[in-house]
Design a protein around this motif. Sequence first.
Motif, PDB file in Angstrom:
ATOM      1  N   PRO A  99     140.091  34.677   3.045  1.00 12.01           N
ATOM      2  CA  PRO A  99     140.958  33.792   3.831  1.00 12.01           C
ATOM      3  C   PRO A  99     141.368  32.518   3.102  1.00 12.01           C
ATOM      4  CG  PRO A  99     138.696  33.702   4.628  1.00 12.01           C
ATOM      5  CD  PRO A  99     138.752  34.802   3.630  1.00 12.01           C
ATOM      6  N   ALA A 100     140.536  32.046   2.167  1.00 13.65           N
ATOM      7  CA  ALA A 100     140.821  30.772   1.506  1.00 13.65           C
ATOM      8  C   ALA A 100     141.640  30.923   0.229  1.00 13.65           C
ATOM      9  CB  ALA A 100     139.513  30.053   1.191  1.00 13.65           C
ATOM     10  N   ILE A 101     141.641  32.104  -0.354  1.00 11.56           N
ATOM     11  CA  ILE A 101     142.341  32.326  -1.631  1.00 11.56           C
ATOM     12  C   ILE A 101     143.275  33.515  -1.496  1.00 11.56           C
ATOM     13  CG2 ILE A 101     142.059  32.937  -4.076  1.00 11.56           C
ATOM     14  CD1 ILE A 101     139.258  31.691  -3.940  1.00 11.56           C
ATOM     15  N   ASP A 102     144.531  33.341  -1.858  1.00 13.11           N
ATOM     16  CA  ASP A 102     145.481  34.457  -1.860  1.00 13.11           C
ATOM     17  C   ASP A 102     145.213  35.286  -3.118  1.00 13.11           C
ATOM     18  OD1 ASP A 102     147.560  36.223  -1.954  1.00 13.11           O
ATOM     19  OD2 ASP A 102     149.152  34.725  -1.951  1.00 13.11           O
TER      20      ASP A 102
ATOM     21  N   ALA B 213     150.161  43.683  -7.064  1.00  8.63           N
ATOM     22  CA  ALA B 213     149.274  42.554  -6.743  1.00  8.63           C
ATOM     23  C   ALA B 213     149.419  42.164  -5.274  1.00  8.63           C
ATOM     24  CB  ALA B 213     149.591  41.364  -7.644  1.00  8.63           C
ATOM     25  N   GLU B 214     150.663  42.159  -4.796  1.00 10.05           N
ATOM     26  CA  GLU B 214     150.913  41.795  -3.398  1.00 10.05           C
ATOM     27  C   GLU B 214     150.348  42.853  -2.459  1.00 10.05           C
ATOM     28  OE1 GLU B 214     151.614  39.403  -0.519  1.00 10.05           O
ATOM     29  OE2 GLU B 214     152.164  38.807  -2.561  1.00 10.05           O
ATOM     30  N   ALA B 215     150.509  44.115  -2.817  1.00 15.50           N
ATOM     31  CA  ALA B 215     149.983  45.198  -1.980  1.00 15.50           C
ATOM     32  C   ALA B 215     148.461  45.135  -1.907  1.00 15.50           C
ATOM     33  CB  ALA B 215     150.427  46.547  -2.534  1.00 15.50           C
ATOM     34  N   LEU B 216     147.822  44.825  -3.044  1.00 12.05           N
ATOM     35  CA  LEU B 216     146.372  44.708  -3.070  1.00 12.05           C
ATOM     36  C   LEU B 216     145.912  43.525  -2.224  1.00 12.05           C
ATOM     37  CD1 LEU B 216     143.622  45.519  -4.146  1.00 12.05           C
ATOM     38  CD2 LEU B 216     144.081  44.166  -6.208  1.00 12.05           C
TER      39      LEU B 216
ATOM     40  N   THR C 200     139.030  44.714 -11.899  1.00 13.78           N
ATOM     41  CA  THR C 200     137.767  44.587 -11.160  1.00 13.78           C
ATOM     42  C   THR C 200     136.976  43.355 -11.595  1.00 13.78           C
ATOM     43  OG1 THR C 200     136.748  46.123 -12.731  1.00 13.78           O
ATOM     44  CG2 THR C 200     137.519  47.040 -10.637  1.00 13.78           C
ATOM     45  N   THR C 201     137.010  43.056 -12.884  1.00  9.97           N
ATOM     46  CA  THR C 201     136.301  41.870 -13.380  1.00  9.97           C
ATOM     47  C   THR C 201     136.878  40.606 -12.760  1.00  9.97           C
ATOM     48  OG1 THR C 201     135.749  42.920 -15.475  1.00  9.97           O
ATOM     49  CG2 THR C 201     135.736  40.516 -15.432  1.00  9.97           C
ATOM     50  N   GLU C 202     138.200  40.538 -12.663  1.00  6.92           N
ATOM     51  CA  GLU C 202     138.827  39.347 -12.102  1.00  6.92           C
ATOM     52  C   GLU C 202     138.584  39.229 -10.600  1.00  6.92           C
ATOM     53  OE1 GLU C 202     140.277  35.792 -12.172  1.00  6.92           O
ATOM     54  OE2 GLU C 202     140.077  36.996 -13.996  1.00  6.92           O
ATOM     55  N   LEU C 203     138.578  40.358  -9.916  1.00  8.94           N
ATOM     56  CA  LEU C 203     138.333  40.312  -8.462  1.00  8.94           C
ATOM     57  C   LEU C 203     136.934  39.793  -8.149  1.00  8.94           C
ATOM     58  CD1 LEU C 203     140.039  43.556  -7.108  1.00  8.94           C
ATOM     59  CD2 LEU C 203     140.671  41.176  -6.598  1.00  8.94           C
ATOM     60  N   ARG C 204     136.004  39.999  -9.097  1.00 10.00           N
ATOM     61  CA  ARG C 204     134.644  39.495  -8.881  1.00 10.00           C
ATOM     62  C   ARG C 204     134.588  37.968  -8.895  1.00 10.00           C
ATOM     63  NH1 ARG C 204     133.020  43.645 -13.040  1.00 10.00           N
ATOM     64  NH2 ARG C 204     132.657  45.557 -11.847  1.00 10.00           N
TER      65      ARG C 204
END
Length: 392
Positions: free
Chosen positions: A255-258, A309-312, A276-280
């Motif tokens: 909720p705090a980060i797009d 990126a938008e879809a994810l 996956t590394t960045e999503l962590r």
Amino acid sequence: MQIKTLILGAGAAGLMCAAHAGAGTLVIDHARAPGEKIRISGGGRCNFTNLGTEPARFLSQNPHFCKSALARYTQWDFIELVSRHNIAWHEKTLGQLFCDGKATQIVAMLLREMEAAGAELWLQTSLRELTHANGIYTARLERDGRETVIRAQTLVVATGGRSIPKMGATGLAYDIAKQFGHALVPPRPGLVPLTFPEGRFADLAGVALPARVTAGGTSFDEALLFTHRGLSGPSILQASSYWHEGEEICVNLSPAIDPAAHLRAARKGAGKRSLTTELRQILPERLVGHLADHLDLSGNLADLSDTRAEALSQALRNWTLRPSGSEGWRTAEVTLGGVDTDGLDSKTMASKTVPGLHFIGEAVDVTGWLGGYNFQWAWASGAAAGRSIAAG
């Protein structure tokens, strides 16, 4: 034994009512000690009210019913009482107030107030029979293995709802309501973890993160916890009160980060880094691993298009889930529904049809949010009934 007022239940509402009802009041309870829900609440420190108390934070078939009692005995009134008894307290998140010491201080305070008002308390006392005739309530009680008959002009039902049955919760209030012709809003568990088919989140048990959970059109931004049975944490408990069997909930995992904006920014300086590394960086590692089984998280940031990126981001912020149920009465913190408020006077909590009969606290179809709201309803409804009885 002839008395003025008989209060069934020595919980938060019953004790508060006794403190205002005056002399000639007897409170009975089947438990060994008074105020057991107070004692265990807030991790033993009692989340006794909330600075943000307002009618909008209560659920009821009639959302206006709670307004009168809450306005006439506010959170500030209870804070003043706590301070007068020299009980130190502190504010946590979202306006929640807790004792610095033990929750038993609140119980002791209520007992002192009750005794000062001239009320008496009988514990380990069970109601065996209740009748009403010629303006008098006759209660056949069992105490210390012996039968006692009490006759009272006024009866207050403060026996709570069905939540936490291991503490002795029963449907007694509903049985009494039916006996005297009062309608019920079907009771159901509130502030309760939601369950999913076995093993759905087993690999995530223990993982927690800030989330926005939406159910029934109402959203809550608080922590979410994955469990072996499903989902819990404050955001889920709050949303559970607005959720009905068969409906979906929507979970925003970030909720705090797009996520889309975060991934686009990271792509500029670290294109070779895996998605996956960045999503962590914004989600717990185990959660990212779990999501990889359901979403396409392959490739590097350099390969990530703005569209993908938008879809994810949409998938992470609008995760739609359908719980199979809830953990039920065993772990529910409160009861939704209860004695229909249409049959009660909102200023006095008295029955509109049966003279001298009152219902207060959790027995009534008024349920607050998590965070001290239900205690404030207990104080307010108990004071409303007690003051009315004292004035009568």
